[in-house]
Design a protein around this motif. Structure first.
Motif, mmCIF file in Angstrom:
data_model
loop_
_atom_site.group_PDB
_atom_site.id
_atom_site.type_symbol
_atom_site.label_atom_id
_atom_site.label_comp_id
_atom_site.label_asym_id
_atom_site.label_seq_id
_atom_site.Cartn_x
_atom_site.Cartn_y
_atom_site.Cartn_z
ATOM 1 N N ARG A 1 0.818 -1.221 0.000
ATOM 2 C CA ARG A 1 0.000 0.000 0.000
ATOM 3 C C ARG A 1 0.848 1.265 0.000
ATOM 4 O O ARG A 1 0.330 2.366 -0.198
ATOM 5 N N ALA A 2 2.155 1.113 0.188
ATOM 6 C CA ALA A 2 3.028 2.273 0.330
ATOM 7 C C ALA A 2 2.991 3.186 -0.888
ATOM 8 O O ALA A 2 3.091 4.408 -0.769
ATOM 9 N N GLY A 3 2.831 2.602 -2.075
ATOM 10 C CA GLY A 3 2.815 3.409 -3.295
ATOM 11 C C GLY A 3 1.723 4.457 -3.285
ATOM 12 O O GLY A 3 1.942 5.612 -3.680
ATOM 13 N N ASP A 4 0.535 4.073 -2.829
ATOM 14 C CA ASP A 4 -0.571 5.020 -2.766
ATOM 15 C C ASP A 4 -0.293 6.124 -1.746
ATOM 16 O O ASP A 4 -0.596 7.297 -1.989
ATOM 17 N N MET A 5 0.290 5.740 -0.602
ATOM 18 C CA MET A 5 0.602 6.745 0.402
ATOM 19 C C MET A 5 1.658 7.717 -0.120
ATOM 20 O O MET A 5 1.563 8.928 0.093
ATOM 21 N N GLU A 6 2.659 7.197 -0.840
ATOM 22 C CA GLU A 6 3.693 8.058 -1.405
ATOM 23 C C GLU A 6 3.110 9.019 -2.429
ATOM 24 O O GLU A 6 3.465 10.205 -2.464
ATOM 25 N N LEU A 7 2.203 8.523 -3.258
ATOM 26 C CA LEU A 7 1.555 9.366 -4.260
ATOM 27 C C LEU A 7 0.756 10.477 -3.591
ATOM 28 O O LEU A 7 0.800 11.642 -4.016
ATOM 29 N N LEU A 8 0.038 10.126 -2.538
ATOM 30 C CA LEU A 8 -0.760 11.108 -1.798
ATOM 31 C C LEU A 8 0.122 12.172 -1.160
ATOM 32 O O LEU A 8 -0.164 13.367 -1.243
ATOM 33 N N ILE A 9 1.196 11.736 -0.513
ATOM 34 C CA ILE A 9 2.083 12.682 0.162
ATOM 35 C C ILE A 9 2.740 13.619 -0.852
ATOM 36 O O ILE A 9 2.828 14.833 -0.636
ATOM 37 N N ASN A 10 3.169 13.066 -1.974
ATOM 38 C CA ASN A 10 3.815 13.871 -3.003
ATOM 39 C C ASN A 10 2.883 14.968 -3.503
ATOM 40 O O ASN A 10 3.270 16.142 -3.600
ATOM 41 N N HIS A 11 1.655 14.606 -3.805
ATOM 42 C CA HIS A 11 0.675 15.584 -4.285
ATOM 43 C C HIS A 11 0.324 16.583 -3.184
ATOM 44 O O HIS A 11 0.186 17.789 -3.436
ATOM 45 N N PHE A 12 0.195 16.092 -1.976
ATOM 46 C CA PHE A 12 -0.136 16.941 -0.831
ATOM 47 C C PHE A 12 0.931 18.009 -0.617
ATOM 48 O O PHE A 12 0.628 19.180 -0.374
ATOM 49 N N VAL A 13 2.188 17.616 -0.732
ATOM 50 C CA VAL A 13 3.293 18.559 -0.514
ATOM 51 C C VAL A 13 3.239 19.694 -1.521
ATOM 52 O O VAL A 13 3.433 20.870 -1.180
ATOM 53 N N SER A 14 2.960 19.366 -2.774
ATOM 54 C CA SER A 14 2.880 20.421 -3.784
ATOM 55 C C SER A 14 1.705 21.348 -3.506
ATOM 56 O O SER A 14 1.779 22.544 -3.797
ATOM 57 N N THR A 15 0.660 20.815 -2.886
ATOM 58 C CA THR A 15 -0.516 21.622 -2.576
ATOM 59 C C THR A 15 -0.238 22.646 -1.478
ATOM 60 O O THR A 15 -0.674 23.795 -1.565
ATOM 61 N N ILE A 16 0.484 22.237 -0.446
ATOM 62 C CA ILE A 16 0.658 23.142 0.695
ATOM 63 C C ILE A 16 1.808 24.121 0.524
ATOM 64 O O ILE A 16 1.806 25.201 1.126
#
Length: 304
Positions: free
Chosen positions: A286-301
């Protein structure tokens, strides 16, 4: 900026705390931060603490510079499988970032303030936002292995028992004597993370709940799991709350994420037993999905 704490023998003083024969006063922590700053060109705004099996986010970082814990003067060592024991400095979606591949736990023999020591170092390096991840057991019967839980609050059993990383004399340069933890997990960051999940069509299996911290290293008994569930906890693990407490004390914004790697055993007749190998296997899936989420989240904030 750093709080004085207590000696291992329990005596209080106004200067420092001795843990495993090392006194972590302001000057010593500043020395660690200066050493790291001299070894990297990255000036991090974001800090990430990677839980068991969740180190993959560092592969997304550009211009990565790796510093092993054993190379850092007076820095603790990580001893748990799935925790590599290195700091990675780099750019995550263009954001200067420092990530811990390997955290420190009470069950390794570290005092609470030593478990949270890297957070204080991150603060001195310039970190403003901290993302804390962990692998956790699901207490909520609706949770399944592989779910990602946004931590909305926590219950720290060690903290309630007097084993807080802020115990001892307080230094106002760090923060107030009595920091408020009712909003420890930043509400705006949580909303933005949920929005990211919707944008990426990853809302399925995304939960929001309460994390319960125990010291470990033994997995919980059936009676203990039932008690934690009764107290309102949704997931249980052996880390995170010491780090979050110190982060809030020194003014960092925090997002907490738990990857549910197994369902806790709630029935005495059940023959299943949790184990660390299972934790790492589910984390890898499941780590891939979490990494994808974190990556997108970082660009958002940081980049919006």
């Amino acid at each position: 900026m750093f709080p004085e704490t207590i000696n291992m023998n329990g005596s209080m003083n106004g200067d420092a705390v001795s843990t495993n024969h090392i006194t972590y006063n302001y000057e010593r922590i500043e020395k660690i931060a200066r050493f790291l700053a001299s070894r990297t060109t990255i000036k991090p705004k974001l800090g990430i603490i990677c839980g068991s099996g969740l180190n993959g986010i560092t592969s997304q970082m550009k211009d990565g510079q790796i510093i092993k814990y054993k190379e850092i003067p007076d820095f603790p060592q990580s001893t748990v499988a799935g925790h590599d024991g290195v700091l990675v400095f780099g750019l995550l979606n263009s954001v200067p970032t420092v990530a811990m591949k390997g955290r420190f736990h009470s069950y390794e023999g570290h005092a609470p303030e030593k478990c949270a020591l890297p957070v204080r170092v991150m603060k001195l390096l310039g970190v403003e936002v901290l993302i804390v991840t962990n692998a956790a057991g699901g207490l909520n019967p609706d949770y399944n292995a592989g779910d990602i839980m946004i931590i909305k609050d926590h219950i720290s059993l060690p903290g309630l028992s007097g084993d807080s990383p802020l115990k001892g004399h307080n230094d106002e340069r760090w923060g107030p004597r009595f920091p408020a933890l009712n909003r420890a997990y930043d509400v705006n960051l949580i909303k933005k993370f949920e929005n990211c999940a919707r944008q990426l069509n990853l809302s399925e299996g995304l939960r929001k709940g309460v994390y319960f911290m125990v010291s470990g290293p033994a997995y919980e008994t059936v009676a203990e799991c039932r008690l934690m569930q009764l107290l309102g906890a949704d997931a249980v693990g052996m880390s995170t709350t010491h780090e979050v407490t110190v982060a809030v004390h020194c003014g960092l914004k925090v997002l907490g994420l738990s990857l549910v790697t197994n369902k806790t055993v709630m029935d005495w007749d059940c023959v299943d037993t949790p184990n660390h190998t299972e934790v790492l296997e589910v984390a890898a899936k499941r780590a891939g999905d979490m990494e994808l989420l974190i990556n997108h989240f970082v660009s958002t904030i940081f980049n919006s």
